[in-house]
Design a protein around this motif. Structure first.
Motif, PDB file in Angstrom:
ATOM      1  N   ARG A  71       0.818  -1.222   0.000  1.00 58.65           N
ATOM      2  CA  ARG A  71       0.000   0.000   0.000  1.00 58.65           C
ATOM      3  C   ARG A  71       0.846   1.264   0.000  1.00 58.65           C
ATOM      4  O   ARG A  71       0.340   2.358  -0.262  1.00 58.65           O
ATOM      5  N   HIS A  72       2.146   1.144   0.276  1.00 58.48           N
ATOM      6  CA  HIS A  72       3.003   2.319   0.366  1.00 58.48           C
ATOM      7  C   HIS A  72       3.804   2.502  -0.923  1.00 58.48           C
ATOM      8  O   HIS A  72       4.414   1.564  -1.431  1.00 58.48           O
ATOM      9  N   TRP A  73       3.799   3.717  -1.447  1.00 56.03           N
ATOM     10  CA  TRP A  73       4.575   4.052  -2.647  1.00 56.03           C
ATOM     11  C   TRP A  73       4.911   5.538  -2.631  1.00 56.03           C
ATOM     12  O   TRP A  73       4.230   6.330  -1.987  1.00 56.03           O
ATOM     13  N   ASP A 114      17.405  14.691  -5.268  1.00 52.02           N
ATOM     14  CA  ASP A 114      17.541  15.646  -6.370  1.00 52.02           C
ATOM     15  C   ASP A 114      16.302  15.728  -7.264  1.00 52.02           C
ATOM     16  O   ASP A 114      16.406  15.935  -8.474  1.00 52.02           O
ATOM     17  N   CYS A 115      15.138  15.589  -6.669  1.00 49.64           N
ATOM     18  CA  CYS A 115      13.882  15.707  -7.419  1.00 49.64           C
ATOM     19  C   CYS A 115      13.284  17.096  -7.220  1.00 49.64           C
ATOM     20  O   CYS A 115      13.634  17.818  -6.285  1.00 49.64           O
ATOM     21  N   THR A 116      12.364  17.457  -8.091  1.00 51.27           N
ATOM     22  CA  THR A 116      11.665  18.733  -7.931  1.00 51.27           C
ATOM     23  C   THR A 116      10.685  18.668  -6.764  1.00 51.27           C
ATOM     24  O   THR A 116      10.533  19.625  -6.014  1.00 51.27           O
ATOM     25  N   ALA A 117      10.007  17.514  -6.632  1.00 54.39           N
ATOM     26  CA  ALA A 117       9.092  17.312  -5.501  1.00 54.39           C
ATOM     27  C   ALA A 117       8.970  15.813  -5.246  1.00 54.39           C
ATOM     28  O   ALA A 117       9.232  14.996  -6.133  1.00 54.39           O
ATOM     29  N   ARG A 118       8.586  15.470  -4.008  1.00 56.92           N
ATOM     30  CA  ARG A 118       8.415  14.065  -3.643  1.00 56.92           C
ATOM     31  C   ARG A 118       7.173  13.934  -2.760  1.00 56.92           C
ATOM     32  O   ARG A 118       6.933  14.768  -1.883  1.00 56.92           O
ATOM     33  N   PHE A 119       6.403  12.876  -3.001  1.00 52.43           N
ATOM     34  CA  PHE A 119       5.193  12.612  -2.240  1.00 52.43           C
ATOM     35  C   PHE A 119       5.242  11.169  -1.743  1.00 52.43           C
ATOM     36  O   PHE A 119       5.345  10.236  -2.536  1.00 52.43           O
ATOM     37  N   GLN A 120       5.195  11.007  -0.423  1.00 52.67           N
ATOM     38  CA  GLN A 120       5.188   9.676   0.180  1.00 52.67           C
ATOM     39  C   GLN A 120       3.739   9.323   0.501  1.00 52.67           C
ATOM     40  O   GLN A 120       3.082  10.027   1.276  1.00 52.67           O
ATOM     41  N   CYS A 121       3.270   8.244  -0.107  1.00 55.06           N
ATOM     42  CA  CYS A 121       1.827   7.985  -0.128  1.00 55.06           C
ATOM     43  C   CYS A 121       1.459   6.587   0.362  1.00 55.06           C
ATOM     44  O   CYS A 121       2.303   5.687   0.436  1.00 55.06           O
ATOM     45  N   ARG A 122       0.158   6.435   0.645  1.00 52.76           N
ATOM     46  CA  ARG A 122      -0.432   5.147   0.993  1.00 52.76           C
ATOM     47  C   ARG A 122      -1.713   4.990   0.184  1.00 52.76           C
ATOM     48  O   ARG A 122      -2.516   5.929   0.085  1.00 52.76           O
ATOM     49  N   THR A 123      -1.887   3.839  -0.428  1.00 54.37           N
ATOM     50  CA  THR A 123      -3.055   3.612  -1.266  1.00 54.37           C
ATOM     51  C   THR A 123      -4.341   3.786  -0.465  1.00 54.37           C
ATOM     52  O   THR A 123      -4.525   3.149   0.583  1.00 54.37           O
ATOM     53  N   ALA A 124      -5.219   4.644  -0.976  1.00 56.74           N
ATOM     54  CA  ALA A 124      -6.533   4.845  -0.364  1.00 56.74           C
ATOM     55  C   ALA A 124      -7.594   4.055  -1.115  1.00 56.74           C
ATOM     56  O   ALA A 124      -8.434   3.383  -0.505  1.00 56.74           O
ATOM     57  N   PHE A 125      -7.535   4.132  -2.473  1.00 54.24           N
ATOM     58  CA  PHE A 125      -8.485   3.408  -3.315  1.00 54.24           C
ATOM     59  C   PHE A 125      -7.785   2.997  -4.600  1.00 54.24           C
ATOM     60  O   PHE A 125      -6.786   3.599  -5.004  1.00 54.24           O
ATOM     61  N   THR A 126      -8.315   1.977  -5.243  1.00 52.68           N
ATOM     62  CA  THR A 126      -7.923   1.635  -6.612  1.00 52.68           C
ATOM     63  C   THR A 126      -9.192   1.507  -7.439  1.00 52.68           C
ATOM     64  O   THR A 126     -10.250   1.088  -6.923  1.00 52.68           O
ATOM     65  N   TYR A 127      -9.110   1.898  -8.712  1.00 49.04           N
ATOM     66  CA  TYR A 127     -10.258   1.846  -9.614  1.00 49.04           C
ATOM     67  C   TYR A 127      -9.856   1.218 -10.939  1.00 49.04           C
ATOM     68  O   TYR A 127      -8.715   1.360 -11.398  1.00 49.04           O
ATOM     69  N   GLU A 128     -10.805   0.554 -11.531  1.00 51.54           N
ATOM     70  CA  GLU A 128     -10.602   0.041 -12.873  1.00 51.54           C
ATOM     71  C   GLU A 128     -10.620   1.214 -13.846  1.00 51.54           C
ATOM     72  O   GLU A 128     -11.499   2.082 -13.766  1.00 51.54           O
ATOM     73  N   GLY A 129      -9.681   1.199 -14.775  1.00 49.10           N
ATOM     74  CA  GLY A 129      -9.630   2.257 -15.783  1.00 49.10           C
ATOM     75  C   GLY A 129      -9.293   1.680 -17.144  1.00 49.10           C
ATOM     76  O   GLY A 129      -8.225   1.976 -17.683  1.00 49.10           O
ATOM     77  N   GLY A 130     -10.173   0.821 -17.669  1.00 47.93           N
ATOM     78  CA  GLY A 130      -9.897   0.206 -18.959  1.00 47.93           C
ATOM     79  C   GLY A 130      -8.719  -0.742 -18.867  1.00 47.93           C
ATOM     80  O   GLY A 130      -8.723  -1.686 -18.062  1.00 47.93           O
ATOM     81  N   ASP A 131      -7.684  -0.484 -19.651  1.00 49.92           N
ATOM     82  CA  ASP A 131      -6.505  -1.360 -19.616  1.00 49.92           C
ATOM     83  C   ASP A 131      -5.501  -0.913 -18.552  1.00 49.92           C
ATOM     84  O   ASP A 131      -4.380  -1.405 -18.508  1.00 49.92           O
TER      85      ASP A 131
END
Length: 333
Positions: A71-73, A114-131
Motif C-alpha cells: 500500500r506504500h509508494w 535531487d527531485c523537484t518534488a516528492r510525495f510519500q503515499c499510501r493507497t486509499a483506493f484503486t479503480y478500474e480504468g480500462g486497460d
C-alpha cells in the motif's frame, strides 16, 4: 461496448501526447522486499483536504503485483536533469536502482534525491480504468525543491518556462511601413548578446583586456598548442579576426608563448595566461549568475537549451572546441 470503426488508437495516443505533463517515477517494494520503480506521466492531484493524488499503471505491467500488494509508494516529480533516470525506469530488464542515491523516508520505500518534488503515499483506493488500474493515494509526507521540473510533450522530454502575464515592451509600435519589430528573433538574440557582453566588458576593462583577447585566452585555456588559423576557426563566429599583432601583444604580456614545431608556429598558454583566463571565466560566470538570479533556474535552463538549438540550426560548420584536439585538427598536425 462496440468500438467505433473509424477510431485509430495510434492517432488517439498522438493526440493525448500533445497534453504536456510532468514526469514521475513511482517506487515501492515487492513481497520479497526488492525495490520496484516505474516511470509515469499519469500523476495528478485529486484533493487538498484530505491530501490525495492519483496515477495509473497498465494492467500488463510486470510491476503491477508489487503496487497492489504494497500500500506504500512514493511519487518523485523528476527534475530537468533526471531525464536519463526517467528512461532507465521506463525500460525493462535492467537493474534500475544500481547507483541511485536514496534518502530515508517515513518507511523503507525507495526515496530518490535531487527531485523537484516528492510525495510519500499510501493507497486509499484503486479503480478500474480500462486497460489501466488507477491508484488514489493519501499523501503522508511531501517536500519540494527549487530544481526545474522535467516535462514530457509529444513523445519527447521538454523543459517548462513561465510566460509573464505582461511581456516587456522594448519599444514603441513600428510605423506601418516598417516590418522590423521587437519580436524579430535576430533583434532579440543580438540585443541580449550585446547587453550581456557589455556587462562582461565592464569587468574586463579593469584588467586592460578586451573581450577579443578574452575569447582567445578562453580558447587556449580549453585547447592550446594551436596555430593562428586554428584559433581563428574557433572564434570566427565573433566576426573578428585574430591577428598576429594580437598574439604578439599577448606574448609581450606573458600570457602566451610561441612554439615553432616542424616549421609551423603554434601558441601555448603560459601559467600566467591560464591564471588570467580562469579569472576572466570567473568574471563571466559572475555575470551569468546575476542573470540566473533574475531569470530563475528553470527559465535559465530553458534558455540554454534553446540557445544550443539556435547554435545548431545556424552553425556554418565551426569546429567543436570541447572535442579532443586529435579529432578536430589531427589532419593538420
Amino acid at each position: 461496448m462496440t468500438a467505433v470503426a473509424s477510431f485509430n488508437p495510434q492517432a488517439f495516443r498522438a493526440a493525448l501526447s500533445t497534453f504536456t505533463t510532468g514526469v514521475t517515477i513511482i517506487t515501492t517494494r515487492n513481497a520479497e522486499g526488492e525495490p520496484v520503480g516505474v516511470t509515469a506521466n499519469s500523476f495528478n492531484s485529486v484533493s487538498l483536504n484530505p491530501p490525495l493524488v492519483l496515477w495509473s499503471l497498465a494492467k500488463s505491467a510486470l510491476s503491477l503485483p508489487a503496487f497492489t500488494e504494497n500500500r506504500h509508494w512514493n511519487v518523485h516529480v523528476l527534475s530537468a536533469e533526471q531525464d536519463v533516470l526517467s528512461g532507465r525506469f521506463a525500460s525493462r530488464g535492467e537493474n534500475k536502482f544500481a547507483g541511485v542515491s536514496l534518502d530515508q523516508g517515513i518507511n523503507d520505500t525507495p526515496l530518490f534525491t535531487d527531485c523537484t518534488a516528492r510525495f510519500q503515499c499510501r493507497t486509499a483506493f484503486t479503480y478500474e480504468g480500462g486497460d489501466h488500474l488507477i491508484f488514489v493515494g493519501e499523501v503522508l509526507a511531501f517536500d519540494k525543491s527549487e530544481l526545474p521540473p522535467l516535462a514530457y510533450q509529444s513523445g519527447q522530454y521538454a523543459l517548462a518556462t513561465c510566460k509573464p502575464r505582461e511581456l516587456l515592451r522594448l519599444g514603441a509600435e513600428p510605423p506601418p511601413e516598417c516590418s522590423y519589430t521587437e519580436d524579430l528573433l535576430g533583434y532579440l538574440a543580438g540585443r541580449a548578446h550585446y547587453q550581456l557582453l557589455d556587462a562582461l566588458r565592464r569587468l574586463l576593462h579593469s584588467q586592460k583586456i578586451d573581450e577579443h583577447a578574452f575569447f582567445v585566452l578562453s580558447v587556449l585555456c580549453i585547447q592550446d598548442n594551436l596555430t593562428l588559423e586554428e584559433i581563428n576557426d574557433y572564434v570566427s563566429y565573433t566576426g573578428r579576426e585574430v591577428t598576429q599583432s594580437l598574439m604578439l601583444f599577448l606574448e609581450k604580456q606573458g600570457y602566451v608563448a610561441p612554439d615553432k614545431q616542424f616549421g609551423v608556429l603554434r601558441f601555448l598558454l603560459t601559467a600566467a595566461g591560464r591564471e588570467l583566463s580562469l579569472e576572466q571565466i570567473a568574471l563571466a560566470k559572475a555575470v551569468e549568475q546575476q542573470l540566473i538570479e533574475k531569470l530563475g533556474q528553470a527559465d535559465s535552463q530553458v534558455l540554454k537549451m534553446l540557445l544550443k538549438r539556435l547554435i545548431q540550426a545556424t552553425d556554418p560548420g565551426l569546429p567543436d572546441l570541447w572535442a579532443p584536439a586529435s579529432q578536430e585538427f589531427g589532419a593538420r598536425a
